[in-house]
Structures are given as structure tokens and as C-alpha cells.
Enzyme design. Structure first.
Site, PDB file in Angstrom:
ATOM      1  N   ILE A 194       0.837  -1.216   0.207  1.00 36.98           N
ATOM      2  CA  ILE A 194       0.025  -0.150   0.069  1.00 36.98           C
ATOM      3  C   ILE A 194       0.883   1.287   0.170  1.00 36.98           C
ATOM      4  CG2 ILE A 194      -1.841   1.292   1.166  1.00 36.98           C
ATOM      5  CD1 ILE A 194      -2.687  -1.306   2.738  1.00 36.98           C
ATOM      6  N   ASP A 314       2.841  12.945  15.595  1.00 37.73           N
ATOM      7  CA  ASP A 314       3.122  13.042  14.424  1.00 37.73           C
ATOM      8  C   ASP A 314       1.830  13.091  13.761  1.00 37.73           C
ATOM      9  OD1 ASP A 314       4.734  13.074  11.965  1.00 37.73           O
ATOM     10  OD2 ASP A 314       4.928  10.822  11.977  1.00 37.73           O
TER      11      ASP A 314
END
Ligand SMILES: Nc1ncnc2c1ncn2[C@@H]1O[C@H](COP(=O)(O)OP(=O)(O)OP(=O)(O)O)[C@@H](O)[C@H]1O
Length: 511
Positions: A194, A314
Site C-alpha cells: 500500500i 506525528d
């Protein structure tokens, strides 16, 4: 003696008049055949029962769990009409008529013909040839949208597991073997990749029981893999929230470290805003706000509802995955930090992604949950404007998104900042609400940033920002905490779009 034996063997017997040696030969031959048949029967039945046991162990994942949750998505209406150059699709949740539950996607024309938005359905069929079998839930005939999503299981199989990080509150998830995951991903086939992040490659996969998964194979670089693995397991192994990507299990075998997540089927926010998913159309304002509110709720949960609280560190658009109902699923906890009770902050090596990192964290390494609030503000601005947080392709005064936004808002040019790809512009009120929330989140003084629960309230409140005409009344009669908090916000809302003192200073400076 020898002559006697041979004459004995040569004598005829009553059995069809066969000689003795012939009868002995037949008996020996038959015995060998019988032994061989028994042996081969035993071997085959052992193999079969081995396979059955293996099947059971796989199937145990969903069946032993008491916490199986089934998420059924039923669409009651899917209507479309065509403005200008594309299609506007409305998906409405059956359970509610509220306007806020509608997601409008402005689909590009190409979508009509291509019939692929990279989206995958909630269940998959395992085949031996292809690890992800038929993950696609696309209606290949219509090619418009996968509006017929079946249910999918979020599974958990509590099992006593040893050898995992000491601080992990285990009792969740499933310990997959390397073989399980090889099978699920067709031996980590390239076709199932992916994407690749800083810490490893993510593969699409399909478990034997039909559950679609994303398998993150963590790169083994000098212990960082182990660290990232432990952090992620500690941070989200035991948490559950609709807007957090679900960690289903893990694999630790030899040097291999892998994490197995629920598969989120509609790309990530970064792809929808700037990248690959553009070709399928553009997110409408409503879809953007739904995604951002979901993200804010996930962060509010991590910061305020669990102990130790989790600082993600993040938050960025590529870490906000999107499902086919346009729900946000915050992912990638590899950099997360746990803040134990009573700890207001930690100092740490600055990590995160350029453009999203809060200034105090970048400058001093001081980290608390307000660093996530800042990053969230940047993502919100990104969704409003469709611009990257840092874009060197733009004129100097537009490179930094936050600075540009403050400049635009300070110069009362807020209406100009909306992503030109949004077909139906938001109301002035909705735009103002989103901008004010974002600007408060990116306040350089972290003590002035709202908590994530406040950010959720601001984004969801029909009354935020308080209309000018109602302000006096509020101040006179307002009593509830909610109103007080709005009043506090409204005090900073002096001019049209300048939501904080910082913004007014910017405005002042720009004059
Ligand atoms: N559970 C999931 N379901 C579907 N896709 C996923 C899932 N988790 C990650 N992905 C996709 O896999 C790709 C790599 O993700 P990953 O989190 O490893 O890296 P990244 O966020 O792109 O980069 P970085 O290392 O800077 O965080 C991304 O495109 C992401 O959208």
C-alpha cells in the site's frame, strides 16, 4: 535338509492346488500391501487433522472474542446530481437525518469512467493465489462509488501473551505467526504494497477468515524497529476509539516485527487533498469537516480520556486514514509518547514532520499534548485551503501555510483562502468557525492553544463563533460552562476572522 525343504515347498496345497511356496508368496505379498495401506491411511488423516487444527486457530480470532464489534453501514439514500463538470454524491447515514451526517463528494468526471478509487470493501476473500483476493467493493458496473458496503468485523481475541513490552497492558489482539501473515499478503507480494513510511512497508492483506488487514512490516534498522514496535503496541494496543485505527495484533518471530491493523479502505487525507485520490474528485467542505472533527475527537480521547495519556507526535494529513463513510482513523503511532499521571510534559529528541511540528517542540524539545494540538491546527488549515503546510513552489510569502493564513486573515481576505477545488463554498459562518479554531490551535504560545475537547466543541458548535448581535446578550445572561467557554473564545474574536491576540498582532503588523 535342503532337498527336504524344497520338496516340502513344492508340495501341492488344498488351496486351488497351489504349491506351498506360491501360497507363502501370496500371504507375504498381501501382508505388505496391508501394512502399506494402513501406513498411508494414517499419514493422510494426520495431515487432514493438522489442517483442520490450523483452520481452527485462525478462526479463533473472531470466534473466541467477547468483544466482537460489528459495524454495519447501511445507506438509505444515495442520490447524485451533476453540477458543472462532475458529480455531487450524497451519502446519508440511515441512523440520522442531520445535515452534519451527510458527506458530499465532488467526484471528478474521470471517476465515472474509470470506476476505481482504490477503495476496498470491508471484507475480503482469501485465495491461495492472491493474498488479498477480491478486496474491492467497487460496483464495477456503476463505477461511481462503493455504496453497497457490507458489514465488517473489528475483531479482538484476548489471549494471554508473553514476551511483549513490559508496560503494555496486554490482553488484546492476536499473535500472528509469520506464516499467517505470509498467507494473508501472498508472501508479501509487491502487488499488495500500500505504501512505505519511514519505519517500514505497509501491505494489504486478507486473513483466512475474510478480514481485510493492513500489515506493517517494520524495517529492522538498528533496534529502531523494536522501539517503534513497542511504542505502537504500548500506545494503541489497548485503546479503542472509532477514530483511531485499530491494532488487531502483531507478529514477533525471529527478527521480524509486524503490526496488523484494521484495513482502512479509502486512502488518507493527504492523498485526497494533494495526491493520488484527486483523480476521483475532491472532498467537499462537509467531508473535510467530518474528517477533521473525527481527528479532533481521536486526539481528545488520547489526551484527555486515557491514562497514561498519549501524545501522538506525528499528526499530519498522511496519518489520517479515511474509511468509505469519510470517517477519520488516526494512524501511525510509531512516534507516540506516553505521558504518565502528573507529567505535564517530557523533553525528547524532536521528531515529527516538517511543517507540522509545534515551534516550542522544534526549538526546545518540550513535548506535551499541545504539540499535537498545533499539528492538528496545521492539518485543519491544510483541509480548508488544500495547500501543503510548506510549499516551496509558491511565492516567498506563501511558502509557509500558517504564516500565509495569518497574513490573509489579518488582511481580511479570509474568503480567498478556501480551496478553489471545493465546488460549494462553505457559509461565511462555517468558514469563520474553522479558521478561528485552526488559528487558536496554531497559537505560538502553547498555553493559549485549546484542549482538543474544546477544539471539538468549537468545530461542532453551530453557535461558534458567537454572532455579533448575540454577544451582548450572552455576556449578560450566559451562565453555563459551555457559554462561558464560548464567551472566552469570543473575547478573542474582536475582528471578523482574527481569533487570537496573535492574529490581531499580525493584523496590526500588516497595517
Ligand atoms: N491501516 C491501514 N489501512 C490502509 N492503509 C494504511 C493503513 N496504515 C497505513 N496505511 C497506508 O500505508 C502507507 C504507509 O503508511 P505509514 O504510516 O507507514 O507511512 P507514512 O505515514 O506514509 O509515512 P511516515 O513514515 O512519514 O509516517 C500510507 O499510504 C498509509 O495511508
Amino acid at each position: 535338509m535342503g532337498a527336504n525343504l524344497s520338496s516340502g515347498l513344492s508340495q501341492s496345497t488344498p488351496i486351488f492346488g497351489f504349491k506351498v511356496w506360491v501360497v507363502i508368496g501370496i500371504i507375504v505379498g498381501l501382508s505388505i500391501i496391508t501394512i502399506l495401506s494402513v501406513l498411508s491411511f494414517c499419514l493422510t488423516s494426520r495431515k487432514r487433522s493438522g489442517r483442520a487444527e490450523r483452520q481452527v486457530s485462525f478462526n479463533q480470532i473472531p470466534t473466541v472474542s467477547k468483544e466482537i464489534k460489528e459495524v454495519r453501514v447501511e445507506k438509505v439514500s444515495t442520490s447524485s446530481f451533476a453540477p458543472r463538470d462532475g458529480i455531487l454524491l450524497t451519502i446519508q447515514d440511515k441512523s440520522s437525518d442531520k445535515e452534519s451526517d451527510k458527506v458530499l463528494v465532488h467526484l471528478g468526471v474521470e471517476k465515472l469512467y474509470k470506476g476505481d478509487n482504490g477503495s476496498q470493501s470491508g471484507s475480503c476473500h482469501h485465495t491461495d493465489r492472491d493474498g488479498c483476493g477480491s478486496l474491492s467493493g467497487e460496483d464495477s458496473n456503476s463505477g461511481i462509488v462503493k455504496a453497497h458496503k457490507p458489514s465488517f468485523n473489528l475483531i479482538t481475541a484476548p489471549s494471554p501473551i508473553t514476551g511483549l513490552p513490559e508496560f503494555s497492558q496486554l490482553g488484546w489482539g492476536h499473535w500472528f505467526t509469520l506464516k499467517d501473515l505470509e498467507l494473508a499478503t501472498n508472501r508479501f507480494s509487491k502487488d499488495n504494497v500500500i505504501g512505505e513510511g519511514g519505519y517500514g512497508v505497509v501491505y494489504r492483506g486478507c486473513l483466512m477468515n475474510g478480514t481485510p488487514v493492513a500489515v506493517k512490516k517494520i524495517l529492522n534498522n538498528l533496534g529502531q524497529a523494536e522501539k517503534e514496535f513497542r511504542v505502537e503496541v504500548d500506545a494503541i494496543g489497548h485503546v479503542r476509539h472509532k477514530n483511531l485505527v485499530r491494532l488487531l495484533g502483531y507478529c514477533m518471530e525471529g527478527t521480524h516485527r509486524m503490526l496488523v491493523y484494521e484495513y482502512v479502505n479509502n486512502g488518507n487525507l493527504e492523498q485526497w487533498l494533494h495526491g493520488a485520490n484527486h483523480i476521483q474528485g475532491y472532498l467537499t467542505w462537509e467531508a473535510r469537516m467530518k474528517i477533521l472533527v473525527g481527528t479532533a475527537k481521536a486526539l481528545a480521547y488520547l489526551h484527555e480520556a486515557i491514562e497514561p495519556k498519549v501524545v501522538h507526535r506525528d499528526i499530519k494529513s498522511s496519518n489520517i486514514l479515511i474509511d468509505d463513510e469519510f470517517n477519520a482513523k488516526v494512524s501511525d503511532f510509531g512516534l507516540a509518547k506516553l505521558l504518565g499521571e502528573g507529567k505535564s510534559h517530557v523533553t525528547t529528541r524532536v521528531m515529527g514532520t516538517f511543517g507540522y511540528v509545534a515551534p516550542e517542540y522544534a526549538n526546545t524539545g518540550l513535548l506535551n499534548e499541545k504539540s499535537d494540538v498545533y499539528s492538528f491546527g496545521v492539518v485543519l488549515l491544510e483541509a480548508i485551503t488544500g495547500r501543503d503546510p510548506v510549499d516551496y513552489g509558491r511565492p516567498a510569502n506563501e511558502v509557509n501555510l500558517v504564516d500565509w493564513l495569518k497574513m490573509m486573515v489579518g488582511s481580511r481576505r479570509s474568503e480567498e483562502v478556501v480551496d478553489p477545488n471545493i465546488d460549494m463554498k462553505p457559509s461565511t459562518r462555517a468558514l469563520k468557525r474553522a479558521l478561528l479554531t485552526a488559528l487558536r490551535c496554531v497559537d505560538p504560545d502553547y498555553t493559549k492553544r485549546p484542549k482538543m475537547t474544546q477544539a471539538v466543541r468549537m468545530l461542532e458548535s453551530e453557535e461558534y463563533p458567537i454572532p455579533r448581535e448575540n454577544r451582548w446578550q450572552r455576556r449578560t445572561h450566559g451562565g453555563s460552562m459551555e457559554i462561558e467557554s464560548q464567551r472566552e473564545n469570543s473575547d478573542t474574536d474582536q475582528s471578523d476572522y482574527t481569533g487570537s491576540r496573535l492574529d490581531r498582532r499580525t493584523h496590526h503588523e500588516s497595517e
